[in-house]
Design an enzyme around this catalytic site. Structure first.
Site, PDB file in Angstrom:
ATOM      1  N   GLU A 192     -57.278   9.894  26.647  1.00  0.00           N
ATOM      2  CA  GLU A 192     -56.017   8.676  26.138  1.00  0.00           C
ATOM      3  C   GLU A 192     -55.840   8.604  24.873  1.00  0.00           C
ATOM      4  OE1 GLU A 192     -58.026   5.458  28.238  1.00  0.00           O
ATOM      5  OE2 GLU A 192     -58.213   7.146  29.950  1.00  0.00           O
ATOM      6  N   GLU A 219     -60.792   8.292  34.000  1.00  0.00           N
ATOM      7  CA  GLU A 219     -62.483   8.067  32.771  1.00  0.00           C
ATOM      8  C   GLU A 219     -63.204   9.133  33.668  1.00  0.00           C
ATOM      9  OE1 GLU A 219     -60.760   4.527  32.679  1.00  0.00           O
ATOM     10  OE2 GLU A 219     -60.091   4.739  30.921  1.00  0.00           O
ATOM     11  N   GLN A 247     -61.419   5.731  25.769  1.00  0.00           N
ATOM     12  CA  GLN A 247     -60.723   5.321  24.698  1.00  0.00           C
ATOM     13  C   GLN A 247     -61.272   4.109  23.742  1.00  0.00           C
ATOM     14  OE1 GLN A 247     -57.046   3.468  25.248  1.00  0.00           O
ATOM     15  NE2 GLN A 247     -56.276   5.340  24.254  1.00  0.00           N
ATOM     16  N   ASP A 276     -66.038   0.494  25.983  1.00  0.00           N
ATOM     17  CA  ASP A 276     -66.108  -0.953  27.590  1.00  0.00           C
ATOM     18  C   ASP A 276     -65.930  -0.357  28.496  1.00  0.00           C
ATOM     19  OD1 ASP A 276     -65.908  -3.642  25.248  1.00  0.00           O
ATOM     20  OD2 ASP A 276     -64.634  -2.411  24.334  1.00  0.00           O
ATOM     21  N   TYR A 277     -64.476   1.274  28.230  1.00  0.00           N
ATOM     22  CA  TYR A 277     -64.281   1.500  29.683  1.00  0.00           C
ATOM     23  C   TYR A 277     -64.565   2.518  30.687  1.00  0.00           C
ATOM     24  CZ  TYR A 277     -60.234  -2.286  27.952  1.00  0.00           C
ATOM     25  OH  TYR A 277     -60.158  -2.866  27.683  1.00  0.00           O
ATOM     26  N   HIS A 303     -63.042  -5.492  23.823  1.00  0.00           N
ATOM     27  CA  HIS A 303     -63.027  -4.689  23.138  1.00  0.00           C
ATOM     28  C   HIS A 303     -64.405  -4.801  21.705  1.00  0.00           C
ATOM     29  CE1 HIS A 303     -58.986  -4.295  24.871  1.00  0.00           C
ATOM     30  NE2 HIS A 303     -59.554  -3.081  24.037  1.00  0.00           N
TER      31      HIS A 303
END
Ligand SMILES: Cc1ncc(C[n+]2csc(CCOP(=O)(O)OP(=O)(O)O)c2C)c(N)n1
Length: 807
Positions: free
Chosen positions: A498, A529, A551, A554-555, A596
């Site tokens: 991304e 993702e 990115q 956390d994702y 984050h």
């Protein structure tokens, strides 16, 4: 439909036509028969679990006609007929897998590490080098997790596009492509289409316009749950219709075809092949009216959930029955001819089944015979009444079917019983146990990691070097310049994610990369993702060197399933037959806010044994890891420090060339009172605290682990503990997260326990997520003050008069 049409659709002469049809019939008949004999083997206890392809065979035979050398499959457990028709499987293979025969020569997909009918072909030679995948029909290794084959499908198909658009890369990789003409075939059950992975991959492939042919085997059920519960409007192709190519734009060619209609199936696949191979247009073939004659698996009967009418319909529309009817009506063969084939199929399958069983059992029986002699020799010397019973039981098992664990367990029990006896047979028994354990270690416990010459451990270290007046730059410049050098040097290198393309990444680590290396190699992706990771898996299986960017750490969880189930287990579950040289790049640890500031290293560590985990403290180390990994075949994740892109670092003068080894710690401050072990963003905090502690008379040795997997291969940490006799592990994961892993490693693997004078301790973040803001961070994650107080507290315990309590 007339026979003529059918002949022309198969584009062959009349004799050849008959031969082809009857060969297809024979193959289907054998596959069906192996399923029913396999089912009986499970009922009689020879195998533990059976799942078969019955009811799905005809479409698969049609599909196999367009599956060429160099093509790839990403499928699931129903594809026995397809795998047989492309020459990669046989009834004998099926039985070897059903019995759990661990020998690769008899069960080449996994050496029975996988359940039966989870298919896969071998991509690697024994030395870890790639085979020429253009000389064989390729199947990626199946997983039991439904729809998990879909993320990687994206990359498998995209590789053809990369090669077609970049002829110079294609030319460098003749073992992986012929001008990008290869197709990625996917198969999936109707109910699994309810999974998110399916839709995400379908969308990604539609956007990318890459040559995938997706087949949906629709038998109206997912075990007992029918299409009404699985899918909107009970019909997946109706829902998929928005993906259809039309005047509004490029999508898929979507075809619905009946699973018992041979000519239509053959035409559907011929059309899809042409579109995919020539124009890279993807297709979805929704094969409806399939059946499941004996139910889902050997675990239960379908009479429990199918109506009488449905059961009758399944008999009437069984694809073999309908195929027979068509063959007879079209005067291709008589009922008698087909009968003969069916009878021959029974014999063929019986013969192969017997061979599979005998070949599986005979080495195990010989081992039992060897142990039997040892038992007898001990029995004559020492009176152990159990031995006679064991011999009787095991002899009985051997007549039917014996497992190694049956006799090895007795051997181990006996050793415990005679450990104090002074007889030479004890040594013979011990040697036998050691031999069986070591042979089975090879069979069952190896190849989680790649130990061949392509392993990352064979990549030599190159230290970063500096001019005397080296410039201090933002960390992100080092990453960026390193990528520029890497992409110049390695044409197969790709990076995507991304915001990676046009703007060069949210932290500008890829600035200018797309302008220089083009949109294929440096690409933006949709927000997806799971399939970004899947893209990386597929591309890496086809000879490319992808860096899949998440990115934020956390994702990663959106793509975690593929990391856990596919990447990490691939080399192990294929017994070294496949590997994904994929780098996952992400950034994490400390910033601000619940999503984050994540540092879920324990989660990653526990889920992804089988891939490497690099946790660099700065961007120089991160760049060095990329350079190392690019030279190997091993999958890894690199977690950059989210708060490190603007921190100044000295600019090395050998950008693109320096390489940081994996598994080697770095001592960044020497000391004598205590060893502080840390990594990633916490390292700077620990260094600050260590300098402060020095002023209070406490000398800390600070060690940056650099990687969590592998972990300190040379045991440098325990060497440090030998000197300091005290140990504190600091990180910003939850308590008992990565710090527990690190402690276990230092105490157990490195035996540091022997050198400790104080209780080993950990300092981690709070168990909750870090709240937003500077204070949220300060009160949740370890600060330099926390480290200071923790270390000081440990020293207070050692010497309260020198270090009186702070509070
Ligand atoms: C992610 C996941 N959820 C659940 C299961 C358990 N399971 C195995 S097969 C199956 C039904 C699959 O149905 P379908 O996709 O229609 O394929 P079929 O077996 O009918 O060919 C289920 C629920 C699984 N293997 N993976």
């Amino acid at each position: 439909m007339s026979t003529k049409t059918k002949e022309s659709s198969l584009k062959i002469s009349k004799n050849k036509f008959k031969e082809t049809i009857l060969a297809d019939y024979r193959l289907i008949s054998e596959v069906r028969e192996s399923g029913s004999q396999g089912r009986r083997d499970v009922l009689s206890g020879k195998g533990s679990f059976g799942i078969f392809g019955d009811g799905k065979e005809l479409a698969q035979v049609a599909m196999a006609k367009v599956f060429r050398n160099g093509d790839f499959r990403a499928g699931y457990y129903r594809d026995q007929a397809l795998m047989t028709a492309i020459g990669q499987y046989s009834p004998k293979h099926m039985f070897s897998a059903l019995y759990g025969d661990p020998e690769l020569e008899r069960e080449p997909s996994s050496g029975s590490r996988q359940m039966m009918n989870h298919f896969g072909t071998r991509f690697l030679n024994d030395d870890g080098s790639w085979r020429n995948l253009m000389n064989q029909k390729n199947s990626t290794s199946d997983m039991a997790c439904l729809a998990s084959q879909f993320p990687r499908l994206v990359g498998l198909a995209q590789a053809s596009q990369v090669y077609r658009d970049n002829p110079e890369i294609a030319k460098r990789n003749p073992g992986f492509t012929n001008k990008g003409n290869e197709i990625a075939f996917a198969t999936i059950g109707n109910s699994s289409c309810a999974e998110g992975h399916f839709w995400e991959a379908v969308n990604a492939i539609g956007v990318l316009q890459v040559p995938a042919i997706i087949s949906i085997w629709d038998d109206a059920y997912g075990i007992s749950v029918s299409n009404e519960v699985q899918m909107t409007k009970s019909d997946v192709s109706t829902v998929l219709s928005g993906f259809q190519n039309d005047e509004k734009g490029a999508g898929y060619d979507i075809v619905k075809v009946k699973g018992w209609d041979y000519p239509s199936l053959v035409s559907a696949y011929e059309k899809a092949e042409k579109l995919a191979r020539e124009k890279h247009i993807p297709s979805i073939i929704h094969v409806v009216e399939m059946t499941q004659p004996t139910g889902h698996s050997t675990s239960g009967s379908h009479e429990r959930y199918k109506s009488k009418e449905r059961l009758q319909w399944e008999q009437d529309f069984d694809c073999i029955k309908k195929f027979q009817e068509w063959i007879i009506e079209s005067n291709i063969a008589t009922a008698n001819e087909l009968d003969v084939i069916d009878k021959e199929s029974i014999d063929t399958v019986k013969k192969q089944k017997k061979e599979a069983w005998t070949e599986y059992q005979s080495p195990i029986k010989s081992e039992w015979k060897e142990l039997l002699e040892i038992f007898n020799s001990i029995d004559v010397k020492i009176n152990i009444p159990e031995i006679a019973d064991w011999i009787q039981d095991l002899n009985q098992s051997a007549m039917f079917g014996i497992f190694r664990r049956d006799f090895l367990s007795k051997a181990r029990t006996l050793l415990g019983m005679i450990v104090n006896e002074d007889i030479p047979e004890k040594g013979t028994l011990r040697d036998f146990i050691k031999k069986i354990n070591s042979e089975n270690h090879e069979r069952y416990n190896t190849k989680l990691y790649n130990n061949t010459s392509t392993s990352v451990h064979n990549v030599s270290e190159v230290k970063p070097t500096y001019d005397s007046n080296a410039e201090e730059v933002d960390g992100r410049i080092i990453i960026r310049d390193n990528f520029h050098h890497m992409f110049d040097a390695i044409p197969e290198a790709m990076i995507f994610g991304e915001d990676v393309g046009k703007i060069g990444g949210v932290n500008q680590g890829c600035e200018g990369l797309q302008d220089k290396f083009g949109e294929t190699r440096v690409a933006d992706t949709g927000i997806r993702e799971a399939t970004i990771i899947g893209q990386g898996i597929g591309l890496s299986l086809r000879g490319l060197k992808p860096i899949a960017e998440m990115q934020y750490l956390d994702y990663v969880i959106y793509g975690f399933q593929s990391m856990v189930d596919d990447i990490s287990s691939l080399h192990y579950r294929t017994h070294g037959g496949q590997i994904t040289p994929l780098i996952i790049r992400t950034r994490g640890h400390r910033l601000e806010g619940i999503w984050h500031s994540g540092s879920p290293m324990g989660m990653l560590l526990n889920g992804t044994r089988g891939m490497y985990l690099c946790v660099p403290r700065d961007m120089t180390r991160a760049a060095g890891f990329y350079n190392t990994l690019m030279q190997s075949n091993d999958p890894a994740m690199v977690i950059e420090c989210l708060n490190g892109y603007r921190v100044k670092e000295k600019l090395p003068n050998n950008i693109g060339e320096f390489r940081v080894p994996l598994g080697k710690v770095e001592t960044t401050k020497e000391g004598s009172d205590i060893t502080l072990v840390t990594y990633g963003s916490t390292w700077r905090i620990v260094m600050d605290a260590a300098n402060q502690l020095e002023r209070s008379g406490i000398s800390c040795e600070v060690i940056d682990t650099q990687t969590l997997v592998p972990f300190d291969l040379t045991h440098d940490i325990s060497e440090s503990v030998k000197k300091t006799n005290r140990l504190l592990v600091i990180d910003e994961d939850v308590p008992g997260g990565a710090s527990a892993y690190i402690l276990q490693n230092i105490i157990e693997e490195q035996d540091a326990y022997n050198y400790l004078d104080s209780e080993p301790q950990t300092l981690a973040a709070k168990a909750h997520r870090p709240p937003y803001g500077k204070d949220g961070d300060y009160f949740s994650k370890p600060s330099a003050d926390d480290v200071f107080e923790k270390v000081y507290g440990m020293m207070n315990e050692v010497n309260p008069s020198k270090f009186p309590p702070l509070y």
